[in-house]
Scaffold this active site. Structure first.
Site, PDB file in Angstrom:
ATOM      1  CG  ASP A  51      -3.844  -3.230  -7.581  1.00 32.62           C
ATOM      2  OD1 ASP A  51      -3.162  -3.843  -7.027  1.00 32.62           O
ATOM      3  OD2 ASP A  51      -5.235  -3.269  -7.239  1.00 32.62           O
TER       4      ASP A  51
ATOM      5  CB  SER B  40      12.108  -6.231   5.417  1.00 28.98           C
ATOM      6  OG  SER B  40      12.092  -6.275   6.992  1.00 28.98           O
TER       7      SER B  40
ATOM      8  CB  VAL C 117       7.851 -16.364   4.588  1.00 29.55           C
ATOM      9  CG1 VAL C 117       7.764 -17.343   3.459  1.00 29.55           C
ATOM     10  CG2 VAL C 117       8.315 -16.955   5.941  1.00 29.55           C
TER      11      VAL C 117
ATOM     12  CB  VAL D  33      11.097   3.833   7.613  1.00 31.37           C
ATOM     13  CG1 VAL D  33      10.558   5.048   7.150  1.00 31.37           C
ATOM     14  CG2 VAL D  33      12.134   3.376   6.944  1.00 31.37           C
ATOM     15  NE  ARG D  34       9.399   9.542  12.669  1.00 32.27           N
ATOM     16  CZ  ARG D  34      10.504   9.667  12.636  1.00 32.27           C
ATOM     17  NH1 ARG D  34      11.571   9.085  13.144  1.00 32.27           N
ATOM     18  NH2 ARG D  34      11.038  10.687  11.843  1.00 32.27           N
ATOM     19  CB  THR D  35       5.499   3.929   6.851  1.00 35.85           C
ATOM     20  OG1 THR D  35       5.879   2.563   7.029  1.00 35.85           O
ATOM     21  CG2 THR D  35       6.819   4.967   6.179  1.00 35.85           C
TER      22      THR D  35
ATOM     23  CE1 TYR E  66       6.441  -6.467   5.236  1.00 37.77           C
ATOM     24  CE2 TYR E  66       8.532  -6.758   6.669  1.00 37.77           C
ATOM     25  CZ  TYR E  66       7.698  -6.145   5.898  1.00 37.77           C
ATOM     26  OH  TYR E  66       8.311  -4.994   5.364  1.00 37.77           O
TER      27      TYR E  66
HETATM   28  P1  NDP Z   1       2.986   2.371   3.750  1.00 36.68           P
HETATM   29  O1  NDP Z   1       2.120   1.329   4.283  1.00 36.68           O
HETATM   30  O2  NDP Z   1       3.258   3.731   4.270  1.00 36.68           O
HETATM   31  O3  NDP Z   1       3.171   2.274   1.941  1.00 36.68           O
HETATM   32  C1  NDP Z   1       3.024   0.949   1.373  1.00 36.68           C
HETATM   33  C2  NDP Z   1       2.578   1.738   0.082  1.00 36.68           C
HETATM   34  O4  NDP Z   1       2.428   0.252  -0.895  1.00 36.68           O
HETATM   35  C3  NDP Z   1       1.453   2.347  -0.251  1.00 36.68           C
HETATM   36  O5  NDP Z   1       1.394   3.295  -1.220  1.00 36.68           O
HETATM   37  C4  NDP Z   1       0.363   1.265  -0.584  1.00 36.68           C
HETATM   38  O6  NDP Z   1      -0.668   1.862  -1.145  1.00 36.68           O
HETATM   39  C5  NDP Z   1       1.224   0.419  -1.614  1.00 36.68           C
HETATM   40  N1  NDP Z   1       0.539  -0.645  -1.846  1.00 36.68           N
HETATM   41  C6  NDP Z   1       0.114  -1.778  -1.115  1.00 36.68           C
HETATM   42  N2  NDP Z   1      -0.561  -2.738  -1.966  1.00 36.68           N
HETATM   43  C7  NDP Z   1      -0.100  -2.277  -3.130  1.00 36.68           C
HETATM   44  C8  NDP Z   1      -0.701  -2.690  -4.350  1.00 36.68           C
HETATM   45  N3  NDP Z   1      -1.394  -3.990  -4.539  1.00 36.68           N
HETATM   46  N4  NDP Z   1      -0.445  -2.231  -5.502  1.00 36.68           N
HETATM   47  C9  NDP Z   1       0.001  -0.928  -5.325  1.00 36.68           C
HETATM   48  N5  NDP Z   1       0.447  -0.303  -4.503  1.00 36.68           N
HETATM   49  C10 NDP Z   1       0.393  -1.117  -3.153  1.00 36.68           C
HETATM   50  O7  NDP Z   1       4.437   1.405   4.046  1.00 36.68           O
HETATM   51  P2  NDP Z   1       5.991   1.649   3.903  1.00 36.68           P
HETATM   52  O8  NDP Z   1       6.216   2.898   3.214  1.00 36.68           O
HETATM   53  O9  NDP Z   1       6.917   1.660   5.294  1.00 36.68           O
HETATM   54  O10 NDP Z   1       6.420   0.434   3.074  1.00 36.68           O
HETATM   55  C11 NDP Z   1       7.043   0.692   1.629  1.00 36.68           C
HETATM   56  C12 NDP Z   1       8.032  -0.760   1.486  1.00 36.68           C
HETATM   57  O11 NDP Z   1       9.000  -0.552   2.556  1.00 36.68           O
HETATM   58  C13 NDP Z   1       7.211  -2.105   1.779  1.00 36.68           C
HETATM   59  O12 NDP Z   1       7.720  -2.862   0.816  1.00 36.68           O
HETATM   60  C14 NDP Z   1       7.565  -2.525   3.260  1.00 36.68           C
HETATM   61  O13 NDP Z   1       7.384  -3.775   3.357  1.00 36.68           O
HETATM   62  C15 NDP Z   1       9.187  -1.927   3.084  1.00 36.68           C
HETATM   63  N6  NDP Z   1       9.640  -1.872   4.649  1.00 36.68           N
HETATM   64  C16 NDP Z   1       9.184  -0.881   5.382  1.00 36.68           C
HETATM   65  C17 NDP Z   1       9.771  -0.814   6.721  1.00 36.68           C
HETATM   66  C18 NDP Z   1       9.366   0.137   7.663  1.00 36.68           C
HETATM   67  O14 NDP Z   1      10.042   0.272   8.760  1.00 36.68           O
HETATM   68  N7  NDP Z   1       8.255   1.036   7.282  1.00 36.68           N
HETATM   69  C19 NDP Z   1      10.902  -1.601   7.151  1.00 36.68           C
HETATM   70  C20 NDP Z   1      11.147  -2.723   6.047  1.00 36.68           C
HETATM   71  C21 NDP Z   1      10.625  -2.704   4.983  1.00 36.68           C
HETATM   72  P3  NDP Z   1      -2.203   2.424  -0.614  1.00 36.68           P
HETATM   73  O15 NDP Z   1      -1.856   3.607   0.008  1.00 36.68           O
HETATM   74  O16 NDP Z   1      -3.044   2.187  -1.595  1.00 36.68           O
HETATM   75  O17 NDP Z   1      -2.285   1.303   0.517  1.00 36.68           O
END
Ligand code: NDP
Length: 275
Positions: free
Chosen positions: A61, A138, A194, A229-231, A192
């Site tokens: 975490d 990002s 920033v 990305v589709r997440t 976000y």
């Molecule tokens: P998701 O929400 O699908 O995944 C985020 C992941 O980060 C999850 O596994 C989540 O865990 C984990 N997480 C959040 N807080 C913590 C924490 N305190 N400790 C450990 N793990 C944590 O989003 P994405 O896959 O899209 O995001 C991945 C990265 O890509 C991020 O940094 C995001 O900012 C970046 N990004 C994404 C874009 C997009 O279009 N999707 C575009 C640009 C950047 P949990 O399941 O426990 O919440």
């Protein structure tokens, strides 16, 4: 082929999980799913097992300093360090979320910037010679930068900004956001963006530091955008699948042994982008 150990933060789902999937196929070594929640992490491992892949798991975490220290001690003890570190864990409020801006600023910066920095503080000393560090930033860091005041832009572009100064600036954003004064302070109206400016600039600071302090070790550190990305973070209409979003982070993680660049850059679609 490189061997050793790779660690991906926030890899129980989304882009992080896709990064682990790709590394399991392309990296000759142990690849770790890490998750703040053990149950979600083990589920992710099962999903990849069902695809014939064999990642390992460790709890992490990034908002919990003890968890970071435990994980760092584990990788130090078992592998004498790490070869690949991908800081992927991140968070974002939905545009529709009505949480007050100051709270959004605090929560978003805490995970995306301050916690990512804590991971780097404890893991960078463990990164072995030839190691690769990838910080998932990002494209909004680049567009957010353009909306900062000329004074802030000058600092975020400068070659002499220190980690301490960056931390002070990120904290100033949070403090001003809580008072509703961030716009007067020269900041964009997007926590976000920033937070990701912080991630990109921190990557550049660490790159300069590594080049100076460990010049023979050939460690490469970069920030990247995975694309849209589709997440859970992005809308369902985003063009890339998580596996496609993993391509640039994995490319940076697997830069060939002996490569000297990119280093300290902001990269998207495998190309160095202007900053
Ligand atoms: P998701 O929400 O699908 O995944 C985020 C992941 O980060 C999850 O596994 C989540 O865990 C984990 N997480 C959040 N807080 C913590 C924490 N305190 N400790 C450990 N793990 C944590 O989003 P994405 O896959 O899209 O995001 C991945 C990265 O890509 C991020 O940094 C995001 O900012 C970046 N990004 C994404 C874009 C997009 O279009 N999707 C575009 C640009 C950047 P949990 O399941 O426990 O919440």
């Amino acid at each position: 082929v490189q061997s050793g150990v790779a660690v991906v933060t926030g890899s129980n789902k989304g882009i992080g999980l896709a990064i682990v999937r790709a590394l399991c196929k392309q990296f000759n070594g142990d690849v770790y799913v890490t998750s703040r929640d053990v149950g979600r992490g083990e589920e992710a491992v099962k999903t990849l097992n069902s695809e014939g892949l064999k990642p390992k798991f460790h709890q992490l975490d990034i908002n919990d300093l003890n968890s970071i220290k435990n994980a760092a001690a584990y990788f130090k003890g078992k592998y004498d360090g790490v070869d690949i570190l991908i800081n992927n864990a991140g968070t974002a409020f939905k545009a529709s979320d009505t949480t007050p801006f100051g709270v959004q600023a605090e929560v978003t910066l805490r995970t995306n910037f301050f916690a990512t920095r804590d991971v780097l503080t404890h893991f960078l000393p463990l990164v072995k010679a030839g190691g690769r560090v990838v910080n998932v930033s990002s494209m909004l860091s680049a567009s957010g930068l353009k909306q900062c005041s000329p004074e802030l832009q000058q600092r975020f572009h400068s070659e002499d900004i220190t980690e301490d100064e960056l931390v002070v600036l990120m904290q100033r954003f949070v403090d001003e956001a809580k008072k509703g004064e961030h716009k007067q302070g020269g900041w964009p109206d997007m926590s976000y963006a920033v937070s990701k400016i912080g991630v990109t600039v921190l990557s550049m600071i660490h790159a300069r530091h590594l080049s100076k302090e460990r010049p023979k070790d050939g460690i490469l550190i970069n920030a990247c955008c995975p694309g849209w990305v589709r997440t859970e973070i992005a809308a369902p209409g985003a063009p890339k699948s998580p596996d496609e979003g993993a391509i640039t982070p994995v490319y940076l993680a697997l830069l060939a042994p002996g490569a000297t660049e990119p280093h300290g850059k902001y990269v998207s679609d495998k190309e160095v982008q202007p900053w």
